[in-house]
Design a protein around this motif. Sequence first.
Motif, PDB file in Angstrom:
ATOM      1  N   THR A 235     136.422 103.412  43.964  1.00 52.44           N
ATOM      2  CA  THR A 235     136.321 103.068  42.555  1.00 52.44           C
ATOM      3  C   THR A 235     137.325 103.878  41.723  1.00 52.44           C
ATOM      4  OG1 THR A 235     134.690 102.636  40.824  1.00 52.44           O
ATOM      5  CG2 THR A 235     134.422 104.705  42.054  1.00 52.44           C
ATOM      6  N   TYR A 236     137.570 103.459  40.491  1.00 54.93           N
ATOM      7  CA  TYR A 236     138.612 104.051  39.646  1.00 54.93           C
ATOM      8  C   TYR A 236     137.991 104.387  38.289  1.00 54.93           C
ATOM      9  CZ  TYR A 236     141.030 102.034  43.514  1.00 54.93           C
ATOM     10  OH  TYR A 236     141.389 101.752  44.798  1.00 54.93           O
ATOM     11  N   ALA A 237     138.208 105.616  37.837  1.00 49.25           N
ATOM     12  CA  ALA A 237     137.490 106.102  36.656  1.00 49.25           C
ATOM     13  C   ALA A 237     138.277 105.865  35.374  1.00 49.25           C
ATOM     14  CB  ALA A 237     137.201 107.586  36.821  1.00 49.25           C
ATOM     15  N   TYR A 238     137.554 105.547  34.301  1.00 50.99           N
ATOM     16  CA  TYR A 238     138.156 105.320  32.979  1.00 50.99           C
ATOM     17  C   TYR A 238     137.422 106.147  31.929  1.00 50.99           C
ATOM     18  CZ  TYR A 238     140.765 101.530  35.070  1.00 50.99           C
ATOM     19  OH  TYR A 238     141.622 100.828  35.857  1.00 50.99           O
TER      20      TYR A 238
ATOM     21  N   LEU B 191     136.307 103.984  27.305  1.00 51.09           N
ATOM     22  CA  LEU B 191     135.539 102.754  27.563  1.00 51.09           C
ATOM     23  C   LEU B 191     136.301 101.483  27.192  1.00 51.09           C
ATOM     24  CD1 LEU B 191     131.804 103.457  26.627  1.00 51.09           C
ATOM     25  CD2 LEU B 191     132.934 103.499  28.852  1.00 51.09           C
ATOM     26  N   ASP B 192     137.076 101.558  26.105  1.00 45.61           N
ATOM     27  CA  ASP B 192     137.821 100.367  25.685  1.00 45.61           C
ATOM     28  C   ASP B 192     138.904 100.026  26.706  1.00 45.61           C
ATOM     29  OD1 ASP B 192     136.255 100.122  23.480  1.00 45.61           O
ATOM     30  OD2 ASP B 192     137.630 101.211  22.145  1.00 45.61           O
ATOM     31  N   GLY B 193     139.578 101.087  27.221  1.00 46.17           N
ATOM     32  CA  GLY B 193     140.612 100.878  28.245  1.00 46.17           C
ATOM     33  C   GLY B 193     140.006 100.273  29.502  1.00 46.17           C
ATOM     34  N   TRP B 194     138.843 100.777  29.884  1.00 46.63           N
ATOM     35  CA  TRP B 194     138.128 100.274  31.065  1.00 46.63           C
ATOM     36  C   TRP B 194     137.834  98.777  30.881  1.00 46.63           C
ATOM     37  CZ3 TRP B 194     132.704 102.654  32.716  1.00 46.63           C
ATOM     38  CH2 TRP B 194     132.325 102.114  33.953  1.00 46.63           C
ATOM     39  N   HIS B 195     137.335  98.439  29.702  1.00 45.81           N
ATOM     40  CA  HIS B 195     136.992  97.044  29.428  1.00 45.81           C
ATOM     41  C   HIS B 195     138.216  96.136  29.506  1.00 45.81           C
ATOM     42  CE1 HIS B 195     135.676  93.507  27.007  1.00 45.81           C
ATOM     43  NE2 HIS B 195     134.585  93.697  27.719  1.00 45.81           N
TER      44      HIS B 195
ATOM     45  N   GLY C 205     145.498  97.378  36.312  1.00 46.49           N
ATOM     46  CA  GLY C 205     144.731  98.545  36.737  1.00 46.49           C
ATOM     47  C   GLY C 205     143.758  98.141  37.832  1.00 46.49           C
ATOM     48  N   HIS C 206     143.021  99.108  38.330  1.00 44.33           N
ATOM     49  CA  HIS C 206     142.088  98.839  39.422  1.00 44.33           C
ATOM     50  C   HIS C 206     140.686  99.247  39.007  1.00 44.33           C
ATOM     51  CE1 HIS C 206     145.576  98.102  41.997  1.00 44.33           C
ATOM     52  NE2 HIS C 206     146.122  99.139  41.386  1.00 44.33           N
ATOM     53  N   ILE C 207     139.701  98.512  39.460  1.00 41.06           N
ATOM     54  CA  ILE C 207     138.309  98.742  39.092  1.00 41.06           C
ATOM     55  C   ILE C 207     137.501  99.147  40.320  1.00 41.06           C
ATOM     56  CG2 ILE C 207     136.196  97.594  38.277  1.00 41.06           C
ATOM     57  CD1 ILE C 207     138.141  97.920  35.988  1.00 41.06           C
ATOM     58  N   TYR C 208     137.652  98.348  41.394  1.00 37.95           N
ATOM     59  CA  TYR C 208     136.809  98.500  42.582  1.00 37.95           C
ATOM     60  C   TYR C 208     137.610  97.937  43.748  1.00 37.95           C
ATOM     61  CZ  TYR C 208     132.436  98.087  45.314  1.00 37.95           C
ATOM     62  OH  TYR C 208     131.450  98.210  46.258  1.00 37.95           O
ATOM     63  N   SER C 209     137.606  98.631  44.881  1.00 35.15           N
ATOM     64  CA  SER C 209     138.554  98.283  45.952  1.00 35.15           C
ATOM     65  C   SER C 209     138.240  96.994  46.709  1.00 35.15           C
ATOM     66  CB  SER C 209     138.731  99.456  46.922  1.00 35.15           C
ATOM     67  OG  SER C 209     139.623 100.408  46.332  1.00 35.15           O
TER      68      SER C 209
ATOM     69  N   ASN D 137     143.329  97.351  45.152  1.00 32.99           N
ATOM     70  CA  ASN D 137     143.527  98.752  45.549  1.00 32.99           C
ATOM     71  C   ASN D 137     145.030  99.010  45.510  1.00 32.99           C
ATOM     72  OD1 ASN D 137     144.474 100.455  48.014  1.00 32.99           O
ATOM     73  ND2 ASN D 137     142.362 101.126  47.740  1.00 32.99           N
ATOM     74  N   PRO D 138     145.478 100.181  45.017  1.00 30.95           N
ATOM     75  CA  PRO D 138     146.923 100.409  44.864  1.00 30.95           C
ATOM     76  C   PRO D 138     147.718 100.301  46.173  1.00 30.95           C
ATOM     77  CG  PRO D 138     145.665 102.109  43.698  1.00 30.95           C
ATOM     78  CD  PRO D 138     144.674 101.308  44.493  1.00 30.95           C
TER      79      PRO D 138
END
Length: 393
Positions: free
Chosen positions: A35-38, A41-45, A54-58, A62-63
């Motif tokens: 997982t990838y941390a943000y 919160l707005d950037g994550w959304h 960007g990446h959320i969950y592999s 995944n990079p």
Amino acid sequence: MDSSSFRKSTQSVWAGEDLDDYAGATTTPVFRSVTYAYPDLDGWHEVATGKKPGHIYSRNTNPTVHALEEKIRILEGAEAATAFSTGMAAISNTLFALLAPGKRVVSIKDSYGGTSRIFIEFLPHYGVKVQLCETTDHDQLESEIAKGCDLLYLETPTNPTLKVIDIARLAAAAKKVGAIVVVDNTFATPVNQLPLTLGADLVVHSATKFLCGHSDAMGGLLCGKEELVQKVFRFREINGASLQADPAYLIARGMKTLELRVERHNASALKIAHFLKAHPKVEDVFYPGLASHKGHDIAARQMKGFGGMMSFSLKGNYDTVRKFLPALKLTHLAASLGSVSTLAGPPRTTSHVELTEAQRAALGIPESLIRYSVGIENVEDLMADLENALRKI
Ligand SMILES: *Cc1c(COP(=O)(O)O)cnc(C)c1O
């Protein structure tokens, strides 16, 4: 950096290696992170809703996997690419994501064993109509396409007798009826054949074979038209047949030497094919680089090199094969193909083990046939090894 204007060997080294953020690393690292941390919160959304990269969950992206996807995308000249846990995951996800009850697929009898099983066993179960044609009967393929076809699925050269199909001719027929054209390019690799330039919409790979090249990781890749790849990606995200970062790293590393290896595979296989063809104990040699091969003219037109795969039959029967194969020293008797080391086996035990002798004969597979995946060893050593084993039968 956009690598698309470079030649193949430059592309395979540089494509996908967006290294700016990685502490000066000169190769994309293995991102063993689920997982990838943000913190914001707005950037994550924004990333979660696809507004920002960007990446959320592999399972989704995944990079490390992304670097690999970029490599195949650039090498095949595609708009988009996505990766899978195996070649069969790429093929089955593609077929299940793009087909639906009532749709009709046209394909060939000689596709890879697992692909054939999807056509014969699984798709009909979901109400998809499947028409498998004689592999090199282009007239039959064209007439079945004209009867109505939603997806044309091709593989060339085929396993194990290296039959060759004219991609441009059949893609043109498919275009007339609005069918999606998918080509399995595992045997040829983008060094030898570029199906998208011949009219295909999508290319699939078992990256387990030549792309990885070292028989130490499994993976599958799909690339082609953005809209179609996105549709399959949506399906893969949910059903979960994703590629992990570790095998993605190994496949991407293997791909950096793809052109070097494939050029060696091409040159050695051609030399060995001529050597075997002239040998008194060999019945027949199946290699598209030989002028005597039925698909030679098409292969010469649509391929840059003829690849590292061949098969040959011995004068004799299965007992002859039983003596011959274990006498080879520089060959793993094993399934699979496309490795740095030479691999060989009888289709009777490997790819076509589930068929009867009569069914194999109907596909033109004699009991004395041997599939031989030429490695990158010195070709003189390989020929001496073959000569020595032939002397023992
Ligand atoms: C091996 C192979 C596949 C399947 O790939 P896996 O990685 O084993 O799932 C598909 N097509 C061809 C031509 C192959 O050789």
